[in-house]
Design a protein around this motif. Structure first.
Motif, PDB file in Angstrom:
ATOM      1  N   ASN A 118      53.360-123.417 -59.245  1.00  0.00           N
ATOM      2  CA  ASN A 118      53.412-121.952 -59.175  1.00  0.00           C
ATOM      3  C   ASN A 118      54.639-121.443 -59.941  1.00  0.00           C
ATOM      4  N   THR A 119      54.429-121.154 -61.217  1.00  0.00           N
ATOM      5  CA  THR A 119      55.552-120.699 -62.048  1.00  0.00           C
ATOM      6  C   THR A 119      55.954-119.274 -61.682  1.00  0.00           C
ATOM      7  N   GLY A 120      55.051-118.549 -61.028  1.00  0.00           N
ATOM      8  CA  GLY A 120      55.398-117.210 -60.552  1.00  0.00           C
ATOM      9  C   GLY A 120      56.447-117.294 -59.452  1.00  0.00           C
ATOM     10  N   SER A 165      58.760-109.844 -63.505  1.00  0.00           N
ATOM     11  CA  SER A 165      59.122-109.678 -64.915  1.00  0.00           C
ATOM     12  C   SER A 165      59.821-108.343 -65.160  1.00  0.00           C
ATOM     13  N   ARG A 183      57.183-106.167 -59.672  1.00  0.00           N
ATOM     14  CA  ARG A 183      56.881-107.340 -60.520  1.00  0.00           C
ATOM     15  C   ARG A 183      58.163-108.077 -60.896  1.00  0.00           C
ATOM     16  N   GLU A 227      51.924-112.758 -58.132  1.00  0.00           N
ATOM     17  CA  GLU A 227      50.472-112.740 -58.354  1.00  0.00           C
ATOM     18  C   GLU A 227      49.823-114.085 -58.051  1.00  0.00           C
ATOM     19  N   ASP A 228      50.507-115.142 -58.456  1.00  0.00           N
ATOM     20  CA  ASP A 228      49.948-116.485 -58.283  1.00  0.00           C
ATOM     21  C   ASP A 228      50.097-116.889 -56.819  1.00  0.00           C
ATOM     22  N   GLY A 260      48.647-119.655 -55.552  1.00  0.00           N
ATOM     23  CA  GLY A 260      48.408-121.094 -55.399  1.00  0.00           C
ATOM     24  C   GLY A 260      49.694-121.836 -55.092  1.00  0.00           C
ATOM     25  N   ARG A 261      49.549-123.072 -54.694  1.00  0.00           N
ATOM     26  CA  ARG A 261      50.740-123.876 -54.406  1.00  0.00           C
ATOM     27  C   ARG A 261      51.156-124.707 -55.613  1.00  0.00           C
TER      28      ARG A 261
END
Lengths: 575, 522
Positions: A497-499, A447, A445, A490-491, A493-494
């Protein structure tokens, strides 16, 4: 999940100049470049909207020689002495002469500087300055400078803004900078942008630490981007620890609080600075106070709190009126985030990571070793601040050298032809971002790795350093770099995408942590903010030199270059 | 100092997935310590519970303006609000309104920032002066005049809460406040240009005060916009015809609705209501106000309240034809001189006649009597009629006995709620009526949505239906499935009733003043 290639290199965006970062330095550069000629096509690209930049957090002031009794020589000397003689003195001398012009320019654009009774720009005392030369707008100097610059920049027709575009790489070929790649956060698309000149104004990297005054977004991306493109980072071992980070968040409590007369108090109720800097007391330079506070805490004289021992910043004797007039933000922040009203109680503080004296290697004209690539602001190292920066010299630095970078880049761009981007580099960067990072199928992860890095840096690369801890930190950071390869975002999406952004930032900061440690390990002396318990003395014979860290596959390779001394040979530094 | 006592708080977050074009709700439980901000909690969720949750954040000290969101209907900066200080166990979190959502809590600020370019956020000065090498002189006192307005961080909380901002043309509270900050700045020479820019849309502002209440920097934008209109009115030529008509009428007829002053008491013909010019003294001075005096629909309200007074033998009297407009809308429109003329007249009557208290129908009359000079120079005992009735219910003088078996929602008038803090009395009255089921709208109390009638907009309205706050509000009530929108303000009654007509929903929902419901229930 693998991504199909989405780079739009077929429709490359072209500008004469691209500025990366829209804080004080970036905006100042954009305006300066745009003013050279309305034919120059300037763009400014920032991962946050300009006025969300970390510069808005600058509080205490902007140093400039404006009044009788002060002089350029005195400001330069204060800066050089504050730097523990690691500043390049020619740069410091140039810098102090340019600062007043910048303060006046902002004034003319509308900056609401605090005033003297006769209507002139007011100035307050600040640590290590031997004259009250900090021009201030209450304790919201950065906010006002930013909003003034932003207001000026949006009125300039030849500046294009790319707000919330995240730069991922710059492209340098044959030592000539050609352009960059960036993700437009809203759509998630990667774009290629080409320019004759690029200015890096991306700020500092104190988010490599757990306890910091820095905005969440201040991750020093531009430093790593330049470093990976072959440009060296200079003096990265020198991290400033600000004496007054609010407990528990680390939010900055301005040095202006002490400039206005605030006291630092230990558990015995003692103004302990009298034992460390009897003359300057609470207005000694930051490195000295941060060490003094740490010593007080380590020797058991910290106050007890739920988040560990701390030091008290006492403003009560200033009275409610002065606190609210001169320090309104601090008043509000202490109540809202610290749970104390500074009119009635001391503010709980301790040292917090605050400023990168190091950064992208650049000269007095903000030129980096790569042709067409410039650097200004905290992300650059020119070097004015040497081993320790004086308070209020940073916003001045951003203004002065933001201006220089804008002018230099504009002159350069006017004299050059447009450039083609090598497509293989763009494709390689796209694969890195979308396949290797976003598409990574691991189980680590972001984080967890991020917090681990920050803990290591806090525990082992903090105010007092020693070899065994630095070695251990290096080992751990390198393990984190390996673990990063198995990161999972995890995210999927495009759009926004803060991940992905967090992962890319972590990747950048891990490099900066590594460079910081390697540079700190090598420097076997104590100078300014770099304090080695195992080498407690300054060693001018061996270490009056700048560290340059070059990126290699095996890790940073260090080189050294001399310090420029013009007037002031190194001498003992007492306050 | 912060403590380490922990409490679990539930976060219900309204989300949007742009790829699937799907709105959905996610719920998380967050262990919360004293000192933990909403932003800390969101970061906790992102780091530990759900990495896909998307929001903006940066400085975490209220300076960068990134993290504006709605929490239980209230716009806040996530980093500047502590979870436990909200004192509730469940937090409903949404993106800021009035801006398109990109993803989850991330909104598109582009249209908001474009408005700052329009107002020129920089000193306007002659080029040659800008080249001078020394600073422009400005005294600390001159700086003070605009300092409070200068610390706007452009977080858009005011814009998100602004009823006028549903109209994209409206520059919005923060841009207009920034414009005013430059107008007041002694160094700025752009007065006429700035007033012209502001005058194009500033009339859409209803003085509802949502901006002032939501500002994390405590900037009083609502008053700033009043003052800005004041400067435009001084200039004269920039005032739109509709607003000019209102001002001219107030000057000529002492009411904004172009009616003859002699006809002010026509509503009460046959009712034999006492008038102070005849009696000289009374217990309750019944200040009727302009709309209830002249507007057919609102005359019903004036009559209802008179009947309620009669029912409990209140010794009351009006000012008869001597009553003039209270001046509130005139003041908000920026015509301070005219307001003072009207207010001086009413104030002189208040001094002349003997009475114990004033009861008003309109929250606007109530608010100006309580807050604006010269009214505040006299020690007036003012009550809004909902306070009077609520008191009468409580001490048993008045009792609602007939059932009204209806689902009713209550629309808070801004000058009663947000500006005067009277939220409970109207609700207590409605709850006391047998059979009546009170259902709250999502936006209520401090977060209520304005009807769009304030600051004279009731008479200057030219927006298309979808840009009218009253239509927006009536839709909310319709979606709630209630039969009655109850309110306690003549302006709200008029605008909302108009909205119900525009929406062609007259068979589904009716607008009633609380006094009318009380009268029915007696």
């Amino acid at each position: 999940m693998r991504y199909t290639l989405k780079v739009r290199w077929m429709e490359t965006i072209t500008h004469d100049i691209i500025i990366v970062g829209a804080g004080i330095a970036g905006l100042r550069a954009a305006i300066a470049a745009a003013e050279i000629s309305n034919k120059i096509d300037v763009s400014i690209l920032s991962k946050v909207h300009p006025i969300r930049s970390h510069s808005v957090c600058a509080q205490g002031g902007t140093a400039a020689t404006l009044r009788e009794g002060d002089s350029y020589n005195l400001h330069a000397w204060d800066t050089v002495k504050g730097s523990d003689f690691l500043a390049d003195q020619n740069v410091a001398e140039f810098f102090v002469k340019q600062a007043p012009k910048e303060v006046i320019t902002l004034e003319h654009w509308g900056c609401p500087w605090s005033r003297t009774p006769d209507g002139k720009i007011n100035q307050r005392p600040f640590g290590g300055h031997s004259f009250p030369r900090a021009c201030f707008a209450a304790d919201m100097t950065g906010l006002h400078e930013m909003h003034t610059l932003y207001g000026r920049a949006v009125m300039q027709e030849n500046i294009t803004f790319y707000n919330e575009w995240f730069a991922t790489s710059i492209i340098i070929q044959n030592n000539i900078s050609k352009g960059l790649t960036a993700i437009e956060l809203k759509t998630g698309e990667m774009h290629a942008l080409r320019a004759k000149a690029i200015i890096m104004a991306t700020g500092g990297c104190e988010r490599i630490y757990a306890f910091t005054t820095f905005s969440h977004t201040a991750t020093g991306d531009g430093m790593t981007i330049a470093y990976r493109a072959g440009v060296p980072l200079k003096d990265m071992e020198f991290i400033q620890f600000h004496p007054t980070g609010l407990v528990p968040s680390g939010v900055l409590i301005t040095e202006g609080a002490r400039g206005e007369g605030g006291y630092l108090i230990n558990a015995d109720g003692e103004r302990f600075m009298k034992r460390y800097a009897p003359e300057k007391m609470e207005l000694a330079p930051r490195d000295i106070i941060a060490r003094a506070e740490t010593t007080e805490i380590q020797e058991g004289r910290g106050l007890d709190g739920p988040y560990g021992p701390y030091i008290a910043l006492d403003l009560r004797h200033l009275g409610e009126e002065k606190i609210k007039e001169r320090l309104p933000l601090i008043h509000d922040v202490a109540i809202k985030l610290g749970g104390v009203n500074p009119v009635e109680e001391p503010i709980p503080i301790k040292p917090a990571a605050h400023y990168s004296m190091g950064g992208i290697h650049a000269n007095i004209r903000t030129e980096t070793p790569a042709s067409g690539l410039y650097a200004a602001g905290e992300g650059a190292c020119l070097s004015i601040h040497g081993a320790n920066r004086l308070g209020t010299n940073s916003t001045s630095d951003c203004l002065v050298f933001g201006f220089v970078a804008g002018e230099e880049a504009a002159k350069y761009a006017l004299s050059k032809d447009s450039r083609e981007l090598p497509q293989d580099k763009i494709l390689a960067e796209e694969r890195r971002v979308f396949d290797q990072v976003l598409g990574s199928e691991g189980d680590e992860r972001v984080s967890v790795l991020r917090d681990e890095m920050r803990r290591i840096m806090n525990d082992k690369v903090w105010i007092f350093r020693r070899e065994d801890e630095l070695q251990s930190a290096l080992k751990e950071i390198r393990q984190l770099k390996k673990r990063f390869k198995s990161v999972k975002i995890e995210d999927e999406g495009r759009s926004f995408n803060t991940g992905l952004v967090a992962a890319l930032q972590l990747d950048f900061t891990l490099d900066l942590a590594e460079v910081t440690i390697i540079s700190a390990l090598a420097r076997t002396e104590s100078r300014g903010a770099h304090s080695r318990l195992d080498y407690p003395k300054r060693d001018d014979e061996n270490w009056l030199k700048h560290t340059l860290a070059y990126h290699t596959k095996e890790g940073p390779r260090l080189e050294y270059i001399p310090v420029t001394i013009t007037k002031w040979p190194p001498s003992a530094r007492a306050y | 100092m912060v403590s380490k006592k922990e409490k679990v708080v539930e976060f219900k977050i309204r989300r949007f997935d742009p790829e699937r074009n799907e709105r959905y709700l996610s719920t998380y439980k967050v262990p919360t310590l004293m000192g933990m901000t909403i932003l800390d909690a969101l970061l906790y969720i992102k780091d530990n519970l759900d990495g896909t949750l998307t929001f903006r954040h940066s400085c975490r000290m209220g300076q960068c303006g990134s993290c504006g969101i709605l929490v239980n209907g209230k716009p806040i900066l996530a980093c500047y609000t502590q979870v436990l200080q909200l004192g509730v166990g469940v937090l409903e979190i949404e993106p800021l309104p009035n801006l398109p959502v990109i993803k989850d809590l991330v909104v598109d600020f582009n249209s908001f920032f474009e408005k700052f370019v329009k107002i020129k956020p920089i000193l306007i000065r002659a080029e040659e002066e800008l080249r001078k090498p020394t600073e422009f002189v400005q005294t600390p006192n001159d700086l003070k005049k605009y300092w409070d307005e200068s610390i706007c961080v452009k977080c858009s909380l005011c814009y998100g809460s602004c009823p006028a901002a549903i109209d994209m043309e409206f520059l919005g509270p923060s841009s207009l406040t920034t414009n005013y900050r430059f107008i007041v700045d002694t160094r700025d020479d752009g007065l006429s240009e700035r007033l012209k820019t502001a005058s194009e849309t500033i009339w859409l502002c209803t003085s509802c005060s949502s901006c002032t209440l939501s500002c994390p920097k405590e900037i009083d934008c609502a008053t700033v916009l009043d003052n800005e209109r004041g400067l435009i009115v001084e200039e004269g030529i920039l005032v739109p015809r509709t607003a000019k008509d209102v001002l001219t009428s107030a000057l000529k007829h002492h009411n904004p609705v172009r009616m003859s002053p002699a006809k002010r008491t026509e509503w009460s013909s046959g009712l034999e209501i006492k008038e102070l010019p005849t009696t000289g003294k009374t217990d309750v001075l019944y200040f009727v106000g302009c709309l209830p005096s002249y507007d057919a629909r609102n005359q019903e309200i004036a009559k209802s309240i008179a009947q309620i007074f009669r029912k409990i033998d209140v010794d009351f009297a009006t000012l008869g034809n001597e009553e003039w407009c209270c001046g509130d809308h005139i003041l908000r429109l920026g015509e301070k001189g005219l307001f003072e003329m009207l207010a001086e007249h009413n104030a002189s009557l208040f001094k002349k006649y003997g009475f114990n208290r004033i009861v008003t129908i309109s929250p606007h009359c109530y608010h100006t009597f309580k807050n604006d000079k010269p009214y505040t120079d006299i020690r007036l005992n003012v009550q809004h009629y909902t306070q009077f009735i609520s008191e009468a219910f409580k001490n048993g003088r008045l009792r609602p006995v007939k059932a009204i078996k209806k689902k009713v929602t209550y629309h808070d008038p801004c000058f009663l709620g947000k500006r005067s803090g009277i939220y409970d009395e109207p609700r207590e009255i409605l709850k006391a009526i047998p059979g009546l089921e009170l259902v709250e709208m999502g936006r209520s109390r401090e977060n209520s949505f304005c009807c769009g009638g304030g600051a004279g907009r009731i008479w200057t309205e030219e927006a298309t239906p979808e840009n009218r706050p009253c239509v927006n509000r009536a839709k909310e009530a319709l979606e709630l499935g209630v039969e009655v929108i109850a309110t306690a303000c003549p302006f709200c009654v008029s605008t909302l009733e108009d909205a119900v007509k525009v929406l062609d929903a007259e068979d589904k929902i009716v607008v009633k003043d609380i006094s009318e419901l009380v009268k029915e229930a007696l």
